[in-house]
Design an enzyme around this catalytic site. Sequence first.
Site, PDB file in Angstrom:
ATOM      1  N   ASP A 197       1.901   0.344   2.070  1.00  0.00           N
ATOM      2  CA  ASP A 197       0.776  -0.426   1.544  1.00  0.00           C
ATOM      3  C   ASP A 197       0.423  -1.495   2.564  1.00  0.00           C
ATOM      4  O   ASP A 197       0.990  -1.534   3.670  1.00  0.00           O
ATOM      5  CB  ASP A 197       1.096  -1.036   0.185  1.00  0.00           C
ATOM      6  CG  ASP A 197      -0.128  -1.057  -0.725  1.00  0.00           C
ATOM      7  OD1 ASP A 197      -1.100  -1.754  -0.385  1.00  0.00           O
ATOM      8  OD2 ASP A 197      -0.121  -0.368  -1.759  1.00  0.00           O
ATOM      9  N   HIS A 270      -5.592   0.458   1.631  1.00  0.00           N
ATOM     10  CA  HIS A 270      -4.234  -0.091   1.566  1.00  0.00           C
ATOM     11  C   HIS A 270      -3.456   0.274   2.830  1.00  0.00           C
ATOM     12  O   HIS A 270      -2.304   0.705   2.770  1.00  0.00           O
ATOM     13  CB  HIS A 270      -3.513   0.407   0.312  1.00  0.00           C
ATOM     14  CG  HIS A 270      -4.005  -0.212  -0.961  1.00  0.00           C
ATOM     15  ND1 HIS A 270      -3.761  -1.531  -1.280  1.00  0.00           N
ATOM     16  CD2 HIS A 270      -4.745   0.301  -1.975  1.00  0.00           C
ATOM     17  CE1 HIS A 270      -4.326  -1.800  -2.451  1.00  0.00           C
ATOM     18  NE2 HIS A 270      -4.939  -0.710  -2.893  1.00  0.00           N
ATOM     19  N   GLU A 333      -8.795   2.007  -4.542  1.00  0.00           N
ATOM     20  CA  GLU A 333      -9.250   0.696  -4.081  1.00  0.00           C
ATOM     21  C   GLU A 333      -9.550   0.675  -2.583  1.00  0.00           C
ATOM     22  O   GLU A 333      -9.018  -0.141  -1.830  1.00  0.00           O
ATOM     23  CB  GLU A 333      -8.195  -0.364  -4.420  1.00  0.00           C
ATOM     24  CG  GLU A 333      -7.920  -0.490  -5.906  1.00  0.00           C
ATOM     25  CD  GLU A 333      -6.831  -1.474  -6.238  1.00  0.00           C
ATOM     26  OE1 GLU A 333      -6.944  -2.177  -7.266  1.00  0.00           O
ATOM     27  OE2 GLU A 333      -5.841  -1.557  -5.468  1.00  0.00           O
TER      28      GLU A 333
END
Length: 754
Positions: A197, A270, A333
Amino acid sequence: MNSKILTLILFILNTTFQNQVKGQFVNENIPLIPEPRFIQPGKGSFVLNAATIINFNDPAISEDIRIFNDYLQKSYGFRLKTSRSNERKINQLNIFYRQELPDDNYKLVIDSSKIEISGGKNAGVFYALQSLIELLPPGIVKIIEIPCLTVEDGPRFSYRGMHLDVARHFFSVQSVKKYIDHLAQYKMNFFHWHLTDDQGWRIEIKKYPKLQETGAWRKGTLIGHFFDLPVKYDSIPYSGFYTKDEICSIVKYASERHITIIPEIEMPGHAQAALASYPEYSCTGGPFEVGKTWGVYKDVFCPKEETFVFLEGILDEVCDLFPGKYIHIGGDECPKDRWKNCEQCRKLILKENLIDENGIQQYFTNRISSYLKSKNKIAIGWDEILNDKLDSNAAIMSWKGYAGGIEAAKRGHDVVMNPYTHCYFDSYQSRDTAGKLAIGGYLPLDMVYRFEPVPEVLTANQALHIIGAQGNVWSEYITNEERLNEMVFPRICALSEVLWTPKEKRNYAGFTSRLKYHFKFLYFNKINYSNALFDVLSRTSSDTGGIINIELYSMYTGGSIFYTDNGTNPNIQSNLFNKKISVDQSISLRAALFENSQQSGKVFSKKFYVNAATGRKVSLTNLPHAEYSKGGASSLVDGYTGDLPWLPSEWLGFLGKDLEATIDLEDGRNISRISLDVLKDEAGKIFLPKQVIVKYSDDGENYTIAASIDSAQINKMKRKLVLSFPPVKTRWIKVMAQNSNGKDWLFADEIMIE
């Protein structure tokens, strides 16, 4: 957990458990979690000791027996000897494969002369032994007595999973193996391991050593919560990654417990830790630092050929390490900001006939999915990877709610349900946060238990694509194993029953009864857990005439609740709660759960408000979102202010819409102050309104503005927005709260008029 309360609970549980073992169990008190498909209590018990021999018929069972013996050695100080035979022998533990049983099914029969286990050849024997472990007395005892019973069992879903994020906070090999032990105990068969991440790269990749040399290190970490201002960081270097040898060790450990590991390599978003290591695979060229704070970063992988060569090289090594069929590619995201301003991205849009930068993620996902398919792997990702051209073999994890999973199942994709409303175990599970940080939101035990993975809107054939569900554990605010266990337990117990036990057999009252005994098992095995089960909670309803009815309840279905209003007798046991407390004026209550005259949980304290709006008729111009509409408009005037951490059923949620509530006071009243409760939870995309206006009217048609507040004033007030104005006598009140940008969430609760 309060040490005195814990000691008392454990004493009660241990005494009751021992009495039940020596006597006879009834179904709801046999402490097996998840509850078996069929269970029949017997009479008496089987005595297990060091002289008992394990008799088995197939060498493949040896590994399951070793794990069982390891538990006996750790817990009771001895191991059982083994022998190979096809005969069922007296005073022995007989274990056999049964070809006619499905791979993960088993039958367990305990009588006073022997124990017999018959299991399917994949995991059935192992699951039977895990059930047997739960039946062992949870404490150091002179005689190990196991209650007589018959169990026939097998899972409801083929996918029963738990997730763990090790990118934000790293967990040692030993801690990960303990976590896998927990999954095995509750018959979970998938471990979703979130390895990369923005805040850290945790897997060794030989071809690209900077990923661990640079990407596994960050210069510091956020102090406090993501929303605390001013933002503060420590300056302590934070690092950690798993070598290939360590990963192989963990994969083997999980496999021995019939658990498949799904590694997650995040892309295209990410990616900050990866780009800090290799900035040439970004759109801007960097430089970048490994993220020190949580949230979403705008720099993502650039969809150029060099990037795909890089990612395919990583995936080659990942595929070699993990034998399971799934590789998780993230996909959630992913901001499009950098793609929008990237020359190479514009060329790709033209070359591939994409509409705009939003089509790049579809191209990116499908290309990676195809590459994994060429390596005999299946891509699995979050809701956001779903698109019209996605390979039909690709699977979806539905985290943003049910919608993504429903759409994926209709398109023929296999789906793992894990909506954040029911499956995010990094949310608070108690209203008493005790100064401990969590991501936000409130996910109590009973809400997990009542989770149903298969949406009713699906046809029978579509429903077959819901292969199961999983609990997710993101580690932004989980820094060590003790806190990890506290967040996971006992919610994993509830989820295991959702995924294993037939839907028609699930019973929450029976579950909490068994869980009460099971807490002793957790304590005996040194597993930290939350005792929020015994918390007192509340809800209200309103009557006409400004009367509210207060209900006190607990997630534990036993015991009795006592309360006081701190009037003439402040003793908390002043009154026994029975059905409801009706009041026509504001009141403060304290309450606690008692069992056998002993307090079982923390003291509850809350004020309930009665005002001019209470119980009045309310109409909404815009309806709230279906997932956040419980109670409807009347919940805005029911005397109950939504608590923190927040529970969806206590708030009305408007997605991209404004709140416009009209309240009929029924008769003319002098008013000069109106307040509105709102919620801010940026992690959940819930933002404060940018403007609130209060209007009044005598005829319900022509309105005059009484007061308004702007975003600067709202940000100072934060949660309870108060608007004061010169007294006016009026009948109708309109409260208008404008959504922050017309696409995010606006959450509102109590409106009070004075």
